[in-house]
Design a protein around this motif. Structure first.
Motif, PDB file in Angstrom:
ATOM      1  N   ARG A  70     -60.352  41.902  95.097  1.00  0.00           N
ATOM      2  CA  ARG A  70     -61.664  42.756  95.723  1.00  0.00           C
ATOM      3  C   ARG A  70     -62.806  41.747  95.668  1.00  0.00           C
ATOM      4  O   ARG A  70     -63.607  41.910  96.441  1.00  0.00           O
ATOM      5  CB  ARG A  70     -61.715  44.032  94.964  1.00  0.00           C
ATOM      6  CG  ARG A  70     -60.739  45.027  95.266  1.00  0.00           C
ATOM      7  CD  ARG A  70     -61.026  46.517  94.962  1.00  0.00           C
ATOM      8  NE  ARG A  70     -61.000  46.470  93.286  1.00  0.00           N
ATOM      9  CZ  ARG A  70     -60.259  46.608  92.830  1.00  0.00           C
ATOM     10  NH1 ARG A  70     -58.813  47.036  93.221  1.00  0.00           N
ATOM     11  NH2 ARG A  70     -60.078  46.621  91.276  1.00  0.00           N
ATOM     12  N   ALA A  71     -62.928  41.075  94.430  1.00  0.00           N
ATOM     13  CA  ALA A  71     -64.033  40.353  94.297  1.00  0.00           C
ATOM     14  C   ALA A  71     -64.344  39.454  95.392  1.00  0.00           C
ATOM     15  O   ALA A  71     -65.329  39.001  95.992  1.00  0.00           O
ATOM     16  CB  ALA A  71     -64.307  39.751  93.022  1.00  0.00           C
ATOM     17  N   ALA A  72     -63.127  38.584  95.636  1.00  0.00           N
ATOM     18  CA  ALA A  72     -63.236  37.501  96.627  1.00  0.00           C
ATOM     19  C   ALA A  72     -63.537  37.889  97.910  1.00  0.00           C
ATOM     20  O   ALA A  72     -64.019  37.416  98.812  1.00  0.00           O
ATOM     21  CB  ALA A  72     -61.946  36.794  96.687  1.00  0.00           C
ATOM     22  N   LEU A  73     -63.132  39.165  98.143  1.00  0.00           N
ATOM     23  CA  LEU A  73     -63.151  39.922  99.709  1.00  0.00           C
ATOM     24  C   LEU A  73     -64.798  40.147  99.824  1.00  0.00           C
ATOM     25  O   LEU A  73     -65.020  40.032 101.066  1.00  0.00           O
ATOM     26  CB  LEU A  73     -62.522  41.005  99.737  1.00  0.00           C
ATOM     27  CG  LEU A  73     -60.778  40.864 100.032  1.00  0.00           C
ATOM     28  CD1 LEU A  73     -60.191  42.203  99.943  1.00  0.00           C
ATOM     29  CD2 LEU A  73     -60.556  40.190 100.968  1.00  0.00           C
ATOM     30  N   THR A  74     -65.641  40.220  98.942  1.00  0.00           N
ATOM     31  CA  THR A  74     -66.912  40.249  99.118  1.00  0.00           C
ATOM     32  C   THR A  74     -67.859  39.006  99.281  1.00  0.00           C
ATOM     33  O   THR A  74     -68.968  39.128  99.630  1.00  0.00           O
ATOM     34  CB  THR A  74     -67.580  41.434  98.022  1.00  0.00           C
ATOM     35  OG1 THR A  74     -67.461  40.419  96.676  1.00  0.00           O
ATOM     36  CG2 THR A  74     -67.016  42.544  97.719  1.00  0.00           C
TER      37      THR A  74
END
Lengths: 497, 257
Positions: free
Chosen positions: A17-21
C-alpha cells in the motif's frame, strides 16, 4: 526509501500500500519493467529455437537436480583439483562464518564485492561489518543502493526503483560532486571512486551464475567489468554459490548463455563472461592466489524432495518474471520484504526462510501466468504458488507455532480461520444445487441494502465491517448485483428451441 | 494433449448438428445471465443442440486458487459426475478461466488414478466458447451485427492456460459493422485474480487502472472479453469513473444482430 525503511515479508500488505502511493517509484518501475520486457521479447525472437532452448535448459536443470549430490561432488573434486578450496555451508550463519574467518586469517580490512544474490540472501555485508571489515559493492546499481543505505529491489537491476534524479542527488550528497544528471558524469564518478577500492581491497567476493561439474569451472556474467576486477585484482577471491547453480557439462553453458542474457537484460550476450577454473597456474599469471568456493544450501535441499517444489531450484535468476509480473510492476521489489521479490521471490522466499513469516507472498499474485510465459527454464510459477497456498491452508496450526504469537501473526491466523470456515460453507453449498439456488436468492434479497441505480457502489461503515470482501471490492470498483432472474430461472421458462 | 487434439478433430469433422452441454458457470448464472442466454443463442445458430444440467453450480476454482484443495475436490467431483451423466459430445463454457479449471482438475487428485482418469476424460471434451466455435465447429461467422469500435481483452487463463488468442479475434472481425482495434497490452492482466481482488484490493485496482488507461486511450465503444470475472473487474471500474465505454462478453457481441 522513505516509508519503506524496513519492509518485512510479514507486513507485505502494508508495504505494498505504501509503495502504491510513491509515484516516483511507480514511474521508475513502469519505465524500466516495460523496457526490459520489450527487450526480452525482441531478444528471444532473435533466435528461431527459443522454445526448444527453454525445454533443453529445463531438462538439464531437472537432470541435475535429480542427481544433485553426485554433481556437487564431481564439481567439488574438479574445482579442488584445479586449486580451489571448496567449503560447504548449511545455512547463512555458516556461510558468513566461513567468509569472516577467511577475512580474519588474512587480516583483511577491505572487501570488494560484485553483484551476488547469494550474498544478499545471507546478509554478508552486515556480517563483515560486524567484524569491522568494510565491504564495498562494485556493481553500479548495487553501489547506488549501498550508498543510499537500501537493499536491491530487483534481481538483476538492484536500483530499478530509483530515478536518474534521485541517483544524481544521492551522488551529490554522498560523493560530494557538483549536482548533475549527466549519466556519463555519474558513472565516471562511480568508476573513479570504485577503482581506488579495487586497488586497495584485500579480498574480492563474487557470486556464481553456473558451476560446471565436469571441469570445476565457475561462470559469472556481467556488463561493467567490475566482476573481472573483483575476481582478479585482490589476492583472495571468494565465490558464494547456491548449490542449485551446478550444471553437469561444460557444453550445457551454451544453452544457458543464450537464455540468461536475453531473458535478463535483453542482450544477446553480456559484455563480460568470466570462466574461472581454480587459481592461477604460474606465479606471473594474472588472478588471485587463492580461490574459495562456498557452496550454500540455506534451505535449498528442502525443496528437492517434491517434484513441484524442486522446480524452484531451476531458477537462473534472470529477473524476467519480475518485469512481466503485473503485481511487481505496480509495487516493486522492496514491498516483498525479501531479497528475492516478484513471482519467483513469492515462491522461494517462503521455502527458504519459512512459511510463517512469508505466508502473504504466495497470495500476492493474480495467477495471470505471465511469469511462466517468460521464464527461460519453464518454471510453472502459478503451479508453485497454488501448491504453497495449499500448504498454507493445510498447515495453519503449525504456522501458528512458528509465528510465535506476534500480533500480525495472530491476526493472520484469525483471518485464515474465518476463511477456512467460509470455504467449508461454500463447498457445502456448491455440492447441493438446491442450496446453491436458495443462497443465491438470499443474497438477492440482502443486496437490496446496497444496490443503488442497478449497481453496488462504495460500501462503507457498518456494512463494510459485516462484509469485508464487499468493502474491499467496492473501494475502487462498482459491483454488478445478482440478477433479478438467474440464467437457470430463465432456462426453466424457455429451455428448448 | 494429443488425446484432446484428436478428440477435437474428430468432433470437428462432423459438421452436422452437435449435442452441446452448456457449462454456464456460477458467475454467469447468478450475476450476468445475458452471457448465458447469448451463449445458448450463438451455439444454436451454429447448429448445436444445447442442453443445460441444472445440477451444475461452481467448478471449484475459488477454493482451488485460494489453497483449499479438499473443498475444491468435493465440488470438482460433483462437476465430473454430472458431466459423465451428460450425453453431450462437448461441454462448452463462456469462460476461459472456468474451462481452464476443469483442465486443471487432475491436480486435485494427485494420488487417485481413478479420479485422474475421470477428470482427464471430462477435460478432453470441455471447451471454451470461442475455441469451440473456431477450432471444433470451424465457424468464424455467426451472423452477428454490432455497430461500434471494439477491442478484445485477453483473459489470462484463456490465453495462457488454453491458448485462446486468435479465435476470438477471428470471430470479432466477422461481426458486421464492428471495427476491431487492438488495445495496448491486450494480454496484460486486468488485476482480478479471484480472491486476490479482495485480499489485495489496492494492488488489484492499480493493475486495473493501467488496463483502463489503455482502453480509454483506444477510444473504443466496447471492451469484449471471454470471462465475466474480468468484465466485472474492468466494467466495475469503468462504471465507477463514469466512462462511456461498455463491457461485453464475446457471447453477447456474437448474439447481437
Amino acid at each position: 526509501m522513505s516509508h519503506l525503511d524496513h519492509p518485512t515479508t510479514e507486513t507485505f500488505d502494508a508495504n505494498a500500500r505504501a509503495a502504491l502511493t510513491d509515484m516516483q517509484l511507480r514511474g521508475a518501475l513502469r519505465n524500466a519493467t516495460s523496457l526490459f520486457g520489450k527487450r526480452r521479447l525482441e531478444a528471444s525472437q532473435s533466435l528461431d529455437n527459443w522454445e526448444e532452448l527453454r525445454s533443453q535448459a529445463r531438462a538439464i536443470k531437472d537432470e541435475t537436480l535429480l542427481h544433485l549430490d553426485r554433481y556437487l561432488e564431481e564439481f567439488t573434486a574438479n574445482a579442488e583439483r584445479a586449486g580451489a578450496q571448496v567449503h560447504w555451508a548449511r545455512d547463512a550463519a555458516e556461510a558468513n562464518g566461513i567468509v569472516c574467518g577467511l577475512a580474519r586469517e588474512r587480516s583483511a580490512h577491505l572487501v570488494v564485492k560484485s553483484k551476488s544474490m547469494a550474498t544478499e540472501e545471507i546478509h554478508l555485508n552486515a556480517a563483515l561489518e560486524a567484524e569491522g571489515i568494510v565491504a564495498i559493492e562494485t556493481d553500479l546499481g548495487e553501489y547506488i543502493v549501498q550508498l543510499a543505505g537500501e537493499t536491491p529491489s530487483h534481481i538483476i537491476a538492484p536500483a530499478i526503483h530509483k530515478t536518474k534524479g534521485q541517483i544524481a542527488a544521492l551522488f551529490t550528497d554522498k560523493l560530494g560532486i557538483a549536482p548533475t544528471e549527466d549519466v556519463a558524469m555519474l558513472t565516471s564518478t562511480a568508476r573513479r571512486v570504485l577503482r581506488a577500492k579495487f586497488a586497495a581491497a584485500d579480498i574480492g567476493v563474487s557470486g556464481v551464475n553456473f558451476g560446471v561439474a565436469e571441469t570445476g569451472t565457475i561462470l559469472i556474467l556481467e556488463n561493467e567489468g567490475n566482476i573481472r576486477l573483483t575476481t582478479s585484482l585482490p589476492k583472495t577471491h571468494i565465490a558464494v554459490m547456491g548449490i542449485e547453480k551446478v550444471v553437469p557439462r561444460f557444453a550445457d553453458l551454451e544453452v544457458f548463455l543464450k537464455l540468461l542474457p536475453r531473458s535478463g537484460t535483453g542482450q544477446h550476450l553480456t559484455a563480460y563472461q568470466s570462466l574461472i577454473t581454480g587459481t592461477k597456474r604460474h606465479a606471473d599469471d594474472e588472478g588471485p592466489d587463492e580461490l574459495h568456493l562456498i557452496l550454500l544450501d540455506n534451505g535449498r535441499s528442502r525443496m528437492l524432495g517434491h517434484a513441484i517444489t524442486r522446480q524452484s531450484l531451476a531458477c537462473i535468476r534472470c529477473g524476467a518474471c519480475l518485469n512481466a509480473c503485473p503485481v511487481y510492476q505496480q509495487i516493486g521489489g522492496h514491498a516483498y520484504g525479501s531479497v528475492y521479490p516478484g513471482p519467483i521471490g513469492a515462491v522461494i522466499t517462503p521455502q527458504l526462510f519459512g512459511m510463517a513469516k512469508a505466508a502473504q507472498l504466495p497470495y500476492a499474485s493474480s495467477l495471470c501466468g505471465a511469469c511462466r510465459e517468460v521464464c527461460p527454464v519453464k518454471i510453472d510459477i502459478p503451479e508453485l504458488l497454488l501448491h504453497l497456498r495449499a500448504e498454507i491452508t493445510e498447515g495453519a496450526e503449525q504456522s501458528r507455532q512458528e509465528a510465535g504469537g506476534s500480533r500480525q501473526g495472530e491476526a493472520a491466523i484469525k483471518r485464515r480461520r474465518l476463511e477456512r470456515i467460509a470455504f467449508k460453507l461454500w463447498a457445502a453449498v456448491m455440492i447441493r444445487p438446491w442450496l446453491y439456488e436458495r443462497s443465491g436468492r438470499l443474497f438477492r434479497v440482502l443486496q437490496r441494502f446496497v444496490v443503488r441505480g442497478g449497481k453496488i457502489g462504495k460500501v462503507e461503515g457498518l456494512l463494510a465491517r459485516v462484509a469485508p470482501p464487499l468493502a474491499a471490492w467496492t473501494t475502487a470498483r462498482d459491483l454488478r448485483p445478482i440478477e433479478r432472474r438467474t440464467f437457470r430461472e430463465q432456462w426453466r421458462d424457455k429451455p428448448v428451441d | 494433449m494429443t488425446t484432446v487434439l484428436n478428440r477435437q478433430s474428430e468432433i470437428g469433422n462432423r459438421q452436422s448438428t452437435m449435442r452441446v452441454g452448456l457449462f454456464v458457470t456460477c458467475i454467469v448464472d447468478q450475476m450476468w445471465s445475458a452471457i448465458g442466454t447469448s451463449t445458448v443463442e450463438v451455439l444454436r445458430r451454429a447448429g448445436c443442440t444445447v442442453e443445460f444440467d441444472e445440477r451444475q453450480t461452481c467448478c471449484g476454482q475459488p477454493a482451488f486458487n485460494t489453497g483449499y484443495r479438499s473443498e475444491a475436490r468435493r465440488v470438482a467431483e460433483r462437476f465430473i459426475e454430472l458431466c459423465e451423466d451428460s450425453k453431450a459430445e462437448a461441454i462448452v463454457s463462456p469462460s476461459g478461466s472456468c474451462t481452464a479449471m476443469v483442465h486443471h482438475y487432475i491436480a486435485l487428485f494427485p494420488d487417485d488414478e481413478q479420479w485422474r482418469r475421470r477428470a482427464r476424460s471430462v477435460a478432453a471434451r470441455t471447451f471454451e466458447l470461442s475455441w469451440f466455435l473456431v477450432r471444433v465447429l470451424k465457424i468464424d461467422d455467426v451472423g452477428a451485427r454490432f455497430s461500434g469500435r471494439v477491442t478484445w481483452h485477453d483473459a489470462c487463463h484463456g490465453l495462457r492456460d488454453l491458448n485462446v488468442h486468435s479465435e476470438p479475434r477471428r470471430l470479432i472481425r466477422r461481426v458486421r459493422e464492428a471495427e476491431f482495434v487492438e488495445v495496448e497490452n491486450a494480454d496484460a492482466c486486468c488485476g482480478f485474480g479471484g480472491t486476490f481482488s479482495v485480499k489485495y484490493p489496492e494492488i488489484s485496482a492499480a493493475i486495473l487502472d493501467q488496463k483502463i488507461e489503455a482502453i480509454e486511450r483506444s477510444r473504443v465503444d466496447a471492451v469484449v472479453a471471454g470471462d465475466a470475472s474480468c468484465l466485472m473487474q474492468i466494467g466495475g471500474r469503468l462504471s465507477r469513473i463514469g466512462s462511456k465505454v461498455q463491457v461485453m462478453h464475446l457471447a453477447e457481441l456474437l448474439a447481437a444482430t
